[in-house]
Design a protein around this motif. Structure first.
Motif, PDB file in Angstrom:
ATOM      1  N   GLY A 189      49.444  23.859  50.357  1.00 47.91           N
ATOM      2  CA  GLY A 189      48.567  22.695  50.340  1.00 47.91           C
ATOM      3  C   GLY A 189      47.111  23.000  50.619  1.00 47.91           C
ATOM      4  O   GLY A 189      46.273  22.099  50.586  1.00 47.91           O
ATOM      5  N   GLN A 190      46.792  24.280  50.892  1.00 47.74           N
ATOM      6  CA  GLN A 190      45.407  24.654  51.140  1.00 47.74           C
ATOM      7  C   GLN A 190      44.691  24.954  49.822  1.00 47.74           C
ATOM      8  O   GLN A 190      45.319  25.288  48.816  1.00 47.74           O
ATOM      9  CB  GLN A 190      45.347  25.885  52.053  1.00 47.74           C
ATOM     10  CG  GLN A 190      46.016  25.712  53.394  1.00 47.74           C
ATOM     11  CD  GLN A 190      45.335  24.658  54.255  1.00 47.74           C
ATOM     12  OE1 GLN A 190      44.117  24.462  54.167  1.00 47.74           O
ATOM     13  NE2 GLN A 190      46.113  23.954  55.061  1.00 47.74           N
ATOM     14  N   SER A 191      43.377  24.842  49.847  1.00 49.45           N
ATOM     15  CA  SER A 191      42.575  25.278  48.700  1.00 49.45           C
ATOM     16  C   SER A 191      42.501  26.798  48.775  1.00 49.45           C
ATOM     17  O   SER A 191      41.733  27.364  49.550  1.00 49.45           O
ATOM     18  CB  SER A 191      41.174  24.664  48.769  1.00 49.45           C
ATOM     19  OG  SER A 191      40.377  25.120  47.691  1.00 49.45           O
ATOM     20  N   TYR A 192      43.325  27.450  47.970  1.00 45.42           N
ATOM     21  CA  TYR A 192      43.510  28.892  48.091  1.00 45.42           C
ATOM     22  C   TYR A 192      42.624  29.653  47.098  1.00 45.42           C
ATOM     23  O   TYR A 192      42.540  29.303  45.921  1.00 45.42           O
ATOM     24  CB  TYR A 192      44.975  29.255  47.854  1.00 45.42           C
ATOM     25  CG  TYR A 192      45.239  30.743  47.834  1.00 45.42           C
ATOM     26  CD1 TYR A 192      45.087  31.512  48.990  1.00 45.42           C
ATOM     27  CD2 TYR A 192      45.611  31.386  46.653  1.00 45.42           C
ATOM     28  CE1 TYR A 192      45.306  32.873  48.962  1.00 45.42           C
ATOM     29  CE2 TYR A 192      45.833  32.748  46.627  1.00 45.42           C
ATOM     30  CZ  TYR A 192      45.678  33.489  47.782  1.00 45.42           C
ATOM     31  OH  TYR A 192      45.884  34.843  47.757  1.00 45.42           O
ATOM     32  N   ILE A 193      41.969  30.694  47.592  1.00 47.54           N
ATOM     33  CA  ILE A 193      41.115  31.547  46.761  1.00 47.54           C
ATOM     34  C   ILE A 193      41.868  32.846  46.513  1.00 47.54           C
ATOM     35  O   ILE A 193      42.098  33.636  47.442  1.00 47.54           O
ATOM     36  CB  ILE A 193      39.772  31.818  47.459  1.00 47.54           C
ATOM     37  CG1 ILE A 193      39.025  30.494  47.673  1.00 47.54           C
ATOM     38  CG2 ILE A 193      38.934  32.800  46.647  1.00 47.54           C
ATOM     39  CD1 ILE A 193      37.917  30.567  48.677  1.00 47.54           C
ATOM     40  N   GLY A 194      42.288  33.069  45.280  1.00 41.20           N
ATOM     41  CA  GLY A 194      43.071  34.248  44.945  1.00 41.20           C
ATOM     42  C   GLY A 194      42.207  35.445  44.602  1.00 41.20           C
ATOM     43  O   GLY A 194      40.976  35.354  44.535  1.00 41.20           O
ATOM     44  N   VAL A 195      42.858  36.585  44.406  1.00 43.05           N
ATOM     45  CA  VAL A 195      42.153  37.806  44.017  1.00 43.05           C
ATOM     46  C   VAL A 195      42.599  38.217  42.615  1.00 43.05           C
ATOM     47  O   VAL A 195      43.699  37.886  42.176  1.00 43.05           O
ATOM     48  CB  VAL A 195      42.398  38.953  45.021  1.00 43.05           C
ATOM     49  CG1 VAL A 195      41.872  38.586  46.396  1.00 43.05           C
ATOM     50  CG2 VAL A 195      43.880  39.307  45.106  1.00 43.05           C
ATOM     51  N   SER A 196      41.750  38.945  41.942  1.00 46.34           N
ATOM     52  CA  SER A 196      41.975  39.299  40.544  1.00 46.34           C
ATOM     53  C   SER A 196      43.070  40.354  40.400  1.00 46.34           C
ATOM     54  O   SER A 196      43.042  41.384  41.074  1.00 46.34           O
ATOM     55  CB  SER A 196      40.675  39.821  39.936  1.00 46.34           C
ATOM     56  OG  SER A 196      40.901  40.414  38.680  1.00 46.34           O
ATOM     57  N   SER A 197      44.012  40.102  39.508  1.00 54.76           N
ATOM     58  CA  SER A 197      45.058  41.089  39.233  1.00 54.76           C
ATOM     59  C   SER A 197      44.506  42.265  38.433  1.00 54.76           C
ATOM     60  O   SER A 197      45.094  43.347  38.431  1.00 54.76           O
ATOM     61  CB  SER A 197      46.209  40.442  38.462  1.00 54.76           C
ATOM     62  OG  SER A 197      45.746  39.885  37.239  1.00 54.76           O
ATOM     63  N   ALA A 198      43.370  42.083  37.767  1.00 55.51           N
ATOM     64  CA  ALA A 198      42.759  43.169  36.996  1.00 55.51           C
ATOM     65  C   ALA A 198      41.890  44.057  37.869  1.00 55.51           C
ATOM     66  O   ALA A 198      41.911  45.276  37.752  1.00 55.51           O
ATOM     67  CB  ALA A 198      41.927  42.595  35.844  1.00 55.51           C
ATOM     68  N   ARG A 199      41.105  43.446  38.779  1.00 56.41           N
ATOM     69  CA  ARG A 199      40.176  44.203  39.599  1.00 56.41           C
ATOM     70  C   ARG A 199      40.797  44.689  40.903  1.00 56.41           C
ATOM     71  O   ARG A 199      40.308  45.656  41.504  1.00 56.41           O
ATOM     72  CB  ARG A 199      38.924  43.373  39.925  1.00 56.41           C
ATOM     73  CG  ARG A 199      38.209  42.769  38.747  1.00 56.41           C
ATOM     74  CD  ARG A 199      38.024  43.708  37.587  1.00 56.41           C
ATOM     75  NE  ARG A 199      37.473  45.010  37.975  1.00 56.41           N
ATOM     76  CZ  ARG A 199      37.604  46.112  37.282  1.00 56.41           C
ATOM     77  NH1 ARG A 199      38.286  46.115  36.149  1.00 56.41           N
ATOM     78  NH2 ARG A 199      37.067  47.228  37.695  1.00 56.41           N
ATOM     79  N   ALA A 200      41.843  44.018  41.381  1.00 53.44           N
ATOM     80  CA  ALA A 200      42.496  44.414  42.642  1.00 53.44           C
ATOM     81  C   ALA A 200      44.011  44.290  42.491  1.00 53.44           C
ATOM     82  O   ALA A 200      44.663  43.506  43.184  1.00 53.44           O
ATOM     83  CB  ALA A 200      41.989  43.547  43.787  1.00 53.44           C
TER      84      ALA A 200
END
Length: 302
Positions: A189-200
Protein backbone atom coordinates in the motif's frame (compact mmCIF):
# COMPACT_ATOMS: atom_id res chain seq x y z
CA UNK A 1 31.07 24.53 -15.26
CA UNK A 2 34.68 24.93 -14.12
CA UNK A 3 36.71 22.85 -11.68
CA UNK A 4 36.86 25.76 -9.25
CA UNK A 5 33.07 25.62 -8.96
CA UNK A 6 33.32 22.00 -7.83
CA UNK A 7 36.16 22.77 -5.40
CA UNK A 8 34.25 25.72 -3.94
CA UNK A 9 31.06 23.69 -3.64
CA UNK A 10 32.79 20.78 -1.88
CA UNK A 11 34.57 23.15 0.53
CA UNK A 12 31.33 24.88 1.53
CA UNK A 13 29.49 21.56 1.88
CA UNK A 14 32.19 20.07 4.09
CA UNK A 15 32.65 23.17 6.27
CA UNK A 16 28.93 23.97 6.53
CA UNK A 17 29.78 27.66 6.35
CA UNK A 18 30.55 30.11 3.57
CA UNK A 19 32.80 32.23 5.78
CA UNK A 20 34.81 29.30 7.14
CA UNK A 21 35.24 27.79 3.68
CA UNK A 22 36.30 31.15 2.24
CA UNK A 23 38.86 31.90 4.98
CA UNK A 24 40.30 28.50 5.91
CA UNK A 25 39.96 26.37 2.80
CA UNK A 26 39.85 28.62 -0.23
CA UNK A 27 41.60 31.82 0.90
CA UNK A 28 39.14 34.00 -0.96
CA UNK A 29 36.59 36.66 -0.04
CA UNK A 30 33.17 35.45 1.08
CA UNK A 31 31.21 37.62 -1.41
CA UNK A 32 33.24 36.14 -4.25
CA UNK A 33 32.58 32.61 -2.96
CA UNK A 34 28.85 33.35 -2.67
CA UNK A 35 28.78 34.48 -6.30
CA UNK A 36 30.57 31.33 -7.44
CA UNK A 37 28.05 29.11 -5.62
CA UNK A 38 25.18 31.16 -7.02
CA UNK A 39 26.60 30.81 -10.56
CA UNK A 40 26.88 27.04 -10.08
CA UNK A 41 23.26 26.80 -8.92
CA UNK A 42 22.13 28.82 -11.92
CA UNK A 43 24.02 26.55 -14.30
CA UNK A 44 22.61 23.39 -12.71
CA UNK A 45 19.13 24.81 -12.39
CA UNK A 46 18.75 23.59 -8.79
CA UNK A 47 19.32 24.98 -5.32
CA UNK A 48 22.28 23.30 -3.63
CA UNK A 49 22.20 24.94 -0.19
CA UNK A 50 19.67 26.30 2.28
CA UNK A 51 20.23 28.10 5.56
CA UNK A 52 19.35 25.93 8.56
CA UNK A 53 19.53 26.29 12.35
CA UNK A 54 23.12 24.98 12.35
CA UNK A 55 24.35 27.01 9.40
CA UNK A 56 24.29 26.35 5.69
CA UNK A 57 22.93 22.90 4.77
CA UNK A 58 22.72 20.84 1.60
CA UNK A 59 19.42 20.39 -0.19
CA UNK A 60 18.56 16.87 -1.48
CA UNK A 61 19.96 17.95 -4.85
CA UNK A 62 23.09 19.25 -3.16
CA UNK A 63 23.62 16.00 -1.27
CA UNK A 64 23.47 13.97 -4.48
CA UNK A 65 25.70 16.45 -6.32
CA UNK A 66 28.30 16.39 -3.53
CA UNK A 67 29.18 12.74 -4.04
CA UNK A 68 29.60 13.19 -7.79
CA UNK A 69 31.62 16.39 -7.31
CA UNK A 70 34.03 14.60 -4.97
CA UNK A 71 34.45 11.76 -7.44
CA UNK A 72 34.99 14.22 -10.31
CA UNK A 73 37.75 16.00 -8.38
CA UNK A 74 39.38 12.67 -7.56
CA UNK A 75 39.28 11.72 -11.22
CA UNK A 76 40.76 15.07 -12.25
CA UNK A 77 43.64 14.52 -9.84
CA UNK A 78 44.15 11.05 -11.28
CA UNK A 79 44.04 12.49 -14.82
CA UNK A 80 46.63 15.13 -13.95
CA UNK A 81 48.92 12.50 -12.50
CA UNK A 82 48.45 10.31 -15.58
CA UNK A 83 49.37 13.24 -17.83
CA UNK A 84 52.54 13.87 -15.85
CA UNK A 85 53.46 10.21 -16.03
CA UNK A 86 52.83 10.16 -19.80
CA UNK A 87 55.78 12.53 -20.23
CA UNK A 88 58.04 9.96 -18.59
CA UNK A 89 59.27 6.61 -19.98
CA UNK A 90 56.63 4.06 -20.91
CA UNK A 91 54.83 2.62 -17.89
CA UNK A 92 52.30 -0.08 -17.20
CA UNK A 93 48.60 0.77 -17.05
CA UNK A 94 45.89 -0.41 -14.67
CA UNK A 95 42.18 0.44 -14.86
CA UNK A 96 39.75 0.19 -11.95
CA UNK A 97 35.96 0.48 -12.11
CA UNK A 98 33.47 1.24 -9.36
CA UNK A 99 29.75 0.75 -9.13
CA UNK A 100 28.77 4.40 -8.78
CA UNK A 101 28.68 5.40 -5.13
CA UNK A 102 31.22 2.90 -3.81
CA UNK A 103 34.23 5.10 -4.63
CA UNK A 104 33.96 6.89 -1.29
CA UNK A 105 34.47 3.71 0.73
CA UNK A 106 36.84 1.73 -1.48
CA UNK A 107 38.94 4.03 -3.69
CA UNK A 108 41.18 5.34 -0.85
CA UNK A 109 41.87 1.77 0.32
CA UNK A 110 42.82 0.62 -3.19
CA UNK A 111 45.05 3.64 -3.78
CA UNK A 112 46.83 2.99 -0.48
CA UNK A 113 47.57 -0.56 -1.61
CA UNK A 114 48.82 0.69 -4.98
CA UNK A 115 50.77 3.65 -3.62
CA UNK A 116 54.13 1.93 -4.01
CA UNK A 117 53.28 1.06 -7.62
CA UNK A 118 52.16 4.54 -8.70
CA UNK A 119 55.53 5.82 -9.97
CA UNK A 120 55.61 3.06 -12.58
CA UNK A 121 51.90 2.59 -13.29
CA UNK A 122 49.22 4.71 -14.93
CA UNK A 123 46.02 4.26 -12.89
CA UNK A 124 42.65 5.13 -14.45
CA UNK A 125 39.30 5.18 -12.65
CA UNK A 126 35.80 4.63 -14.05
CA UNK A 127 32.42 4.93 -12.33
CA UNK A 128 29.48 3.10 -13.95
CA UNK A 129 26.55 0.76 -13.40
CA UNK A 130 27.45 -2.83 -12.63
CA UNK A 131 26.38 -4.29 -16.04
CA UNK A 132 28.59 -1.72 -17.79
CA UNK A 133 31.51 -2.65 -15.54
CA UNK A 134 31.01 -6.31 -16.43
CA UNK A 135 31.04 -5.47 -20.14
CA UNK A 136 34.21 -3.39 -19.73
CA UNK A 137 35.95 -6.27 -17.92
CA UNK A 138 34.95 -8.63 -20.70
CA UNK A 139 36.27 -6.26 -23.39
CA UNK A 140 39.53 -5.72 -21.52
CA UNK A 141 38.77 -2.05 -20.86
CA UNK A 142 39.04 -2.62 -17.10
CA UNK A 143 41.40 -4.75 -15.04
CA UNK A 144 39.35 -4.75 -11.84
CA UNK A 145 35.89 -3.62 -10.75
CA UNK A 146 34.00 -3.17 -7.48
CA UNK A 147 30.59 -4.36 -8.57
CA UNK A 148 27.72 -6.83 -8.23
CA UNK A 149 28.33 -10.47 -9.20
CA UNK A 150 27.03 -10.27 -12.77
CA UNK A 151 27.15 -14.05 -13.19
CA UNK A 152 25.44 -14.01 -16.56
CA UNK A 153 28.64 -12.56 -18.02
CA UNK A 154 30.95 -15.39 -19.08
CA UNK A 155 34.65 -15.34 -18.29
CA UNK A 156 34.49 -13.22 -15.15
CA UNK A 157 35.61 -14.22 -11.66
CA UNK A 158 34.51 -12.64 -8.40
CA UNK A 159 35.94 -12.25 -4.89
CA UNK A 160 33.40 -11.42 -2.18
CA UNK A 161 33.98 -8.21 -0.24
CA UNK A 162 30.84 -8.10 1.89
CA UNK A 163 27.10 -8.82 2.07
CA UNK A 164 25.14 -5.56 2.08
CA UNK A 165 21.71 -5.57 3.73
CA UNK A 166 18.98 -3.81 1.79
CA UNK A 167 17.26 -1.11 3.84
CA UNK A 168 13.94 0.70 3.59
CA UNK A 169 14.54 4.38 2.84
CA UNK A 170 11.89 7.06 3.13
CA UNK A 171 11.36 10.75 3.97
CA UNK A 172 11.92 11.63 7.62
CA UNK A 173 8.24 12.51 8.04
CA UNK A 174 6.98 9.24 6.49
CA UNK A 175 4.62 7.28 8.79
CA UNK A 176 6.91 4.23 8.72
CA UNK A 177 9.83 6.36 9.90
CA UNK A 178 8.35 6.18 13.41
CA UNK A 179 9.13 2.45 13.52
CA UNK A 180 12.49 1.03 14.60
CA UNK A 181 12.18 -1.55 11.83
CA UNK A 182 9.87 -2.04 8.85
CA UNK A 183 7.92 -5.27 8.61
CA UNK A 184 7.62 -6.76 5.11
CA UNK A 185 3.83 -6.39 5.21
CA UNK A 186 4.23 -2.66 5.98
CA UNK A 187 5.43 -2.15 2.42
CA UNK A 188 2.02 -3.04 1.02
CA UNK A 189 0.00 0.00 0.00
CA UNK A 190 3.01 2.32 0.02
CA UNK A 191 4.09 4.48 -2.91
CA UNK A 192 7.01 2.27 -3.84
CA UNK A 193 10.02 3.42 -5.88
CA UNK A 194 11.54 0.46 -7.71
CA UNK A 195 14.97 -0.05 -9.24
CA UNK A 196 15.78 -0.77 -12.86
CA UNK A 197 16.17 -4.40 -13.89
CA UNK A 198 18.46 -3.23 -16.73
CA UNK A 199 20.75 -0.93 -14.73
CA UNK A 200 20.72 -2.85 -11.42
CA UNK A 201 19.74 -6.45 -12.26
CA UNK A 202 21.34 -8.09 -9.19
CA UNK A 203 19.74 -5.64 -6.76
CA UNK A 204 16.39 -5.92 -8.54
CA UNK A 205 16.53 -9.74 -8.40
CA UNK A 206 17.26 -9.69 -4.66
CA UNK A 207 14.29 -7.40 -4.02
CA UNK A 208 11.95 -9.39 -6.28
CA UNK A 209 12.95 -12.61 -4.50
CA UNK A 210 12.28 -10.95 -1.14
CA UNK A 211 8.79 -9.88 -2.29
CA UNK A 212 8.09 -13.39 -3.58
CA UNK A 213 9.19 -15.05 -0.32
CA UNK A 214 6.83 -12.84 1.65
CA UNK A 215 3.93 -13.02 -0.79
CA UNK A 216 4.06 -9.31 -1.53
CA UNK A 217 2.49 -8.13 -4.79
CA UNK A 218 4.00 -4.65 -5.09
CA UNK A 219 3.98 -2.59 -8.26
CA UNK A 220 6.28 0.44 -8.33
CA UNK A 221 4.74 3.87 -8.60
CA UNK A 222 8.05 5.09 -10.00
CA UNK A 223 11.23 3.42 -11.23
CA UNK A 224 14.72 4.76 -10.60
CA UNK A 225 17.44 4.22 -13.19
CA UNK A 226 20.23 4.89 -10.69
CA UNK A 227 20.87 5.65 -7.03
CA UNK A 228 20.83 9.43 -7.46
CA UNK A 229 17.43 9.19 -9.15
CA UNK A 230 16.10 6.95 -6.35
CA UNK A 231 17.17 9.48 -3.71
CA UNK A 232 15.60 12.31 -5.70
CA UNK A 233 12.31 10.41 -6.12
CA UNK A 234 12.12 9.56 -2.41
CA UNK A 235 12.58 13.23 -1.53
CA UNK A 236 10.23 14.60 -4.18
CA UNK A 237 7.38 12.07 -4.10
CA UNK A 238 7.39 11.05 -0.44
CA UNK A 239 7.66 7.41 -1.49
CA UNK A 240 9.65 4.52 -0.06
CA UNK A 241 12.42 2.51 -1.71
CA UNK A 242 14.62 -0.47 -0.90
CA UNK A 243 18.30 0.37 -1.35
CA UNK A 244 21.62 -1.18 -0.29
CA UNK A 245 23.55 -0.13 2.80
CA UNK A 246 26.06 2.04 0.91
CA UNK A 247 23.26 4.41 -0.11
CA UNK A 248 23.53 5.86 3.42
CA UNK A 249 26.62 7.72 2.16
CA UNK A 250 24.47 9.63 -0.32
CA UNK A 251 21.13 10.39 1.32
CA UNK A 252 20.32 13.88 2.67
CA UNK A 253 19.17 14.53 6.23
CA UNK A 254 15.56 14.65 5.04
CA UNK A 255 15.69 10.92 4.22
CA UNK A 256 16.02 8.16 6.82
CA UNK A 257 16.64 4.44 6.65
CA UNK A 258 15.07 1.63 8.63
CA UNK A 259 16.13 -2.03 8.74
CA UNK A 260 13.72 -4.64 7.46
CA UNK A 261 12.42 -6.85 10.23
CA UNK A 262 13.40 -10.50 10.10
CA UNK A 263 15.75 -11.72 7.40
CA UNK A 264 16.28 -8.70 5.13
CA UNK A 265 17.16 -9.05 1.46
CA UNK A 266 20.91 -8.94 0.86
CA UNK A 267 23.10 -8.03 -2.11
CA UNK A 268 26.78 -8.84 -2.54
CA UNK A 269 29.62 -6.44 -3.26
CA UNK A 270 32.47 -8.20 -5.06
CA UNK A 271 35.74 -7.53 -6.83
CA UNK A 272 35.31 -8.71 -10.41
CA UNK A 273 38.01 -9.47 -12.96
CA UNK A 274 38.49 -11.27 -16.26
CA UNK A 275 39.88 -14.77 -15.72
CA UNK A 276 42.06 -14.34 -18.84
CA UNK A 277 43.74 -11.19 -17.52
CA UNK A 278 47.36 -12.06 -16.70
CA UNK A 279 48.36 -8.63 -15.40
CA UNK A 280 50.92 -8.96 -12.56
CA UNK A 281 49.41 -5.86 -10.97
CA UNK A 282 45.96 -7.50 -10.98
CA UNK A 283 47.41 -10.53 -9.21
CA UNK A 284 49.09 -8.20 -6.71
CA UNK A 285 45.80 -6.44 -5.90
CA UNK A 286 43.89 -9.74 -5.65
CA UNK A 287 46.48 -11.00 -3.17
CA UNK A 288 45.78 -7.96 -0.98
CA UNK A 289 41.98 -8.18 -0.91
CA UNK A 290 41.88 -8.81 2.85
CA UNK A 291 43.99 -5.70 3.44
CA UNK A 292 41.72 -3.64 1.18
CA UNK A 293 38.68 -4.84 3.12
CA UNK A 294 40.31 -3.99 6.45
CA UNK A 295 41.23 -0.47 5.32
CA UNK A 296 37.79 0.21 3.85
CA UNK A 297 35.71 -1.35 6.60
CA UNK A 298 38.01 -1.06 9.63
CA UNK A 299 36.92 -3.23 12.48
CA UNK A 300 33.24 -3.09 11.56
CA UNK A 301 33.43 -6.61 10.10
CA UNK A 302 30.69 -5.81 7.63
Amino acid sequence: MELRHLRYFVAVAEEGSLSVAAQKRLHTAQPSLSRQIHDLELELGVQLFVRGPRGIELTPSGRVFLDHARVALLQVEAAAEAARRAAQPAKSAFSIGFLTGYEMDWLPAVMNILRGKLPSTEITIRSEDSPDLAAALTRGKLDLAFMRPEKSTAGLQFKLLRHDPILAMMPRDHPLAARSAVRPKDLMGQSYIGVSSARAPTLRAAIDDFFKRHGLAIEPAHQAENLAMAVSLIASTGGISLLPLYALNLIPKTIVSRPIQGAPPMVDLVIGYNENNRSPLLQFVLSRVDEIKFQALGNEGR
